[in-house]
Write a protein that holds these residues in place. Structure first.
Motif, PDB file in Angstrom:
ATOM      1  N   ALA A 137       0.825  -1.213   0.000  1.00  0.00           N
ATOM      2  CA  ALA A 137       0.000   0.000   0.000  1.00  0.00           C
ATOM      3  C   ALA A 137       0.857   1.260   0.000  1.00  0.00           C
ATOM      4  N   VAL A 138       1.934   1.237   0.778  1.00  0.00           N
ATOM      5  CA  VAL A 138       2.838   2.396   0.823  1.00  0.00           C
ATOM      6  C   VAL A 138       3.479   2.624  -0.541  1.00  0.00           C
ATOM      7  N   ALA A 139       3.938   1.552  -1.156  1.00  0.00           N
ATOM      8  CA  ALA A 139       4.565   1.686  -2.475  1.00  0.00           C
ATOM      9  C   ALA A 139       3.570   2.221  -3.497  1.00  0.00           C
ATOM     10  N   HIS A 140       2.336   1.731  -3.436  1.00  0.00           N
ATOM     11  CA  HIS A 140       1.325   2.163  -4.405  1.00  0.00           C
ATOM     12  C   HIS A 140       0.962   3.629  -4.211  1.00  0.00           C
ATOM     13  N   THR A 141       0.713   4.032  -2.971  1.00  0.00           N
ATOM     14  CA  THR A 141       0.279   5.409  -2.731  1.00  0.00           C
ATOM     15  C   THR A 141       1.402   6.423  -2.932  1.00  0.00           C
ATOM     16  N   ASN A 142       2.632   5.994  -2.869  1.00  0.00           N
ATOM     17  CA  ASN A 142       3.752   6.893  -3.164  1.00  0.00           C
ATOM     18  C   ASN A 142       3.960   7.073  -4.663  1.00  0.00           C
ATOM     19  N   SER A 143       3.612   6.061  -5.431  1.00  0.00           N
ATOM     20  CA  SER A 143       3.846   6.138  -6.880  1.00  0.00           C
ATOM     21  C   SER A 143       2.621   6.619  -7.661  1.00  0.00           C
ATOM     22  N   ARG A 144       1.452   6.442  -7.076  1.00  0.00           N
ATOM     23  CA  ARG A 144       0.210   6.819  -7.759  1.00  0.00           C
ATOM     24  C   ARG A 144      -0.110   8.288  -7.495  1.00  0.00           C
ATOM     25  N   ALA A 162      -0.040   9.403  -1.324  1.00  0.00           N
ATOM     26  CA  ALA A 162       0.539   9.354   0.024  1.00  0.00           C
ATOM     27  C   ALA A 162       0.611  10.731   0.669  1.00  0.00           C
ATOM     28  N   ALA A 163       0.469  11.800  -0.118  1.00  0.00           N
ATOM     29  CA  ALA A 163       0.520  13.146   0.445  1.00  0.00           C
ATOM     30  C   ALA A 163      -0.794  13.545   1.113  1.00  0.00           C
ATOM     31  N   LYS A 164      -1.829  12.784   0.884  1.00  0.00           N
ATOM     32  CA  LYS A 164      -3.138  13.105   1.452  1.00  0.00           C
ATOM     33  C   LYS A 164      -3.200  12.645   2.909  1.00  0.00           C
ATOM     34  N   GLN A 165      -3.724  13.487   3.764  1.00  0.00           N
ATOM     35  CA  GLN A 165      -3.745  13.175   5.197  1.00  0.00           C
ATOM     36  C   GLN A 165      -4.578  11.934   5.499  1.00  0.00           C
ATOM     37  N   GLY A 166      -5.700  11.773   4.805  1.00  0.00           N
ATOM     38  CA  GLY A 166      -6.537  10.600   5.049  1.00  0.00           C
ATOM     39  C   GLY A 166      -5.808   9.301   4.764  1.00  0.00           C
ATOM     40  N   VAL A 167      -5.022   9.298   3.676  1.00  0.00           N
ATOM     41  CA  VAL A 167      -4.225   8.115   3.329  1.00  0.00           C
ATOM     42  C   VAL A 167      -3.159   7.867   4.393  1.00  0.00           C
ATOM     43  N   GLN A 168      -2.512   8.945   4.829  1.00  0.00           N
ATOM     44  CA  GLN A 168      -1.473   8.810   5.851  1.00  0.00           C
ATOM     45  C   GLN A 168      -2.031   8.231   7.147  1.00  0.00           C
ATOM     46  N   LEU A 169      -3.213   8.690   7.537  1.00  0.00           N
ATOM     47  CA  LEU A 169      -3.813   8.206   8.781  1.00  0.00           C
ATOM     48  C   LEU A 169      -4.184   6.733   8.677  1.00  0.00           C
ATOM     49  N   ARG A 170      -4.758   6.331   7.557  1.00  0.00           N
ATOM     50  CA  ARG A 170      -5.104   4.911   7.382  1.00  0.00           C
ATOM     51  C   ARG A 170      -3.857   4.040   7.413  1.00  0.00           C
ATOM     52  N   VAL A 209      -5.566  -5.789   6.457  1.00  0.00           N
ATOM     53  CA  VAL A 209      -5.659  -6.250   5.064  1.00  0.00           C
ATOM     54  C   VAL A 209      -6.796  -5.552   4.320  1.00  0.00           C
ATOM     55  N   HIS A 210      -7.824  -5.134   5.036  1.00  0.00           N
ATOM     56  CA  HIS A 210      -8.860  -4.316   4.399  1.00  0.00           C
ATOM     57  C   HIS A 210      -8.282  -2.962   4.008  1.00  0.00           C
ATOM     58  N   THR A 211      -7.488  -2.378   4.900  1.00  0.00           N
ATOM     59  CA  THR A 211      -6.857  -1.092   4.609  1.00  0.00           C
ATOM     60  C   THR A 211      -5.915  -1.198   3.414  1.00  0.00           C
TER      61      THR A 211
END
Length: 349
Positions: free
Chosen positions: A226-233, A241-249, A296-298
């Protein structure tokens, strides 16, 4: 308490990480389907990792299973180590240890376990013949033996060649099966005159601790993807990954994963040190169930539409996490066990 791995445990973990990383790739996993990867199993056994469990203890096994979980590797490592090597080492007779442990260590003898299983009622006759049905046994398709508990919680080793084994599907592709015993010969763990006091509880607690370690690895792998995906997408010119909601999850998932890991480490360490660990094993199992399914849901959710692809690698973590959520007791069940243990004063301090 000191969870720092020994040199031997560290070396085994690093070797396992390299083998799993090299051979348990998404392409090979897709090709394996619900079956096991025979080449990977051979590599692990030839490297001495399965045999090493006897020396590195439960904490060493937890470290190895974390590495398996990171890649959701299709091999019966957890079941054969728990229900085979550790169970026979702790509760087998001298003759059984001498006869069975070498084969378990080199992977030619693969053991799975049929406990606990609420829907199973296995009865033992006076001559050791067993009758009953166990609806689900993980990795039964790979097993040469199954460790079975009868209705009096006595433990028996059964050869799969002497029983009827039928494949069944689980949430995770664990090569599972239905075990039918009909006058099937069983070998009493510890010998005919074994003192079974505590053997069932110890094997079950050991299994719960080990599978909590496996869940920690599954969750760590899901979070890493998930970290790799949100950093590249990117979305609107910025990484997800720059979005606060994503960071909190992601942060919550990371903390849940660490909680699973540290409770599994503590339970394993206490067993290796000869301390009471019944409540600690249940605590680890509770975290593995409750927190594991959240993680795993996250992981799948943070992949967005990509996570809906059933062929995406993150979906395997989702399937494994949900399977481990229920295996050996879901969160509410182990929480009830833990409460009863504490109320009746049978837990450890």
């Amino acid at each position: 308490m000191d969870f720092t791995p020994t040199e031997e445990q560290t070396a085994a973990r690093d070797l396992a990480a390299r083998i799993f990383g090299d051979l348990s790739t998404p392409e090979r996993l897709a090709a394996a389907g619900t079956g096991s990867d025979a080449e990977l199993w051979k590599a692990l056994c030839e490297a001495g990792l399965l045999a090493a469990v006897e020396d590195t203890g439960l904490l060493g096994l937890v470290l190895l299973l974390e590495e398996q979980g990171r890649t959701t590797a299709q091999v019966p490592f957890a079941v054969s180590a728990v229900y085979g090597l550790l169970a026979v080492s702790a509760h087998g007779s001298a003759e059984q240890r001498e006869r069975l442990l070498p084969g378990m260590g080199d992977g030619t003898v693969v053991v799975s376990g049929a406990l606990p299983e609420a829907a199973a009622v296995v009865k033992a006759g006076v001559s050791g013949e067993l009758s009953g049905v166990v609806p689900v046994v993980p990795w039964l398709g790979d097993a040469t033996h199954v460790l079975v508990a009868d209705d009096e919680r006595r433990l028996w080793l059964v050869r799969t060649a002497d029983a009827r084994c039928e494949p069944v599907e689980l949430t995770a592709p664990w090569s599972a099966g239905r075990l039918t015993l009909d006058g099937t010969p069983g070998e009493r763990l510890g010998g005919p005159d074994a003192d079974d006091a505590g053997a069932y509880d110890d094997v079950l607690a050991t299994a719960r601790t080990a599978f909590a370690g496996l869940q920690a690895g599954v969750c760590a792998g899901s979070v890493a993807r998930a970290v790799a995906h949100t950093n590249s997408r990117e979305q609107f010119g910025r990484p997800l990954a720059a979005k606060q909601g994503v960071q909190l999850r992601a942060a919550d998932a990371y903390m849940d994963t660490e909680a699973i890991r540290v409770t599994a480490y503590e339970a394993a360490w206490r067993r290796d040190e000869g301390l009471d660990y019944a409540t600690h094993a249940l605590t680890a199992a509770w975290w593995a169930s409750e927190a594991g399914q959240r993680v795993v849901h996250t992981g799948q959710h943070l992949h967005g539409g990509t996570g809906a692809d059933l062929d995406h690698p993150v979906h395997r973590h989702f399937l494994w996490g949900r399977q481990l959520d229920a295996y050996l007791g879901c969160g509410s069940e182990v929480l009830q066990e833990l409460g009863e243990l504490i109320v009746h004063g049978e837990g450890d301090a």
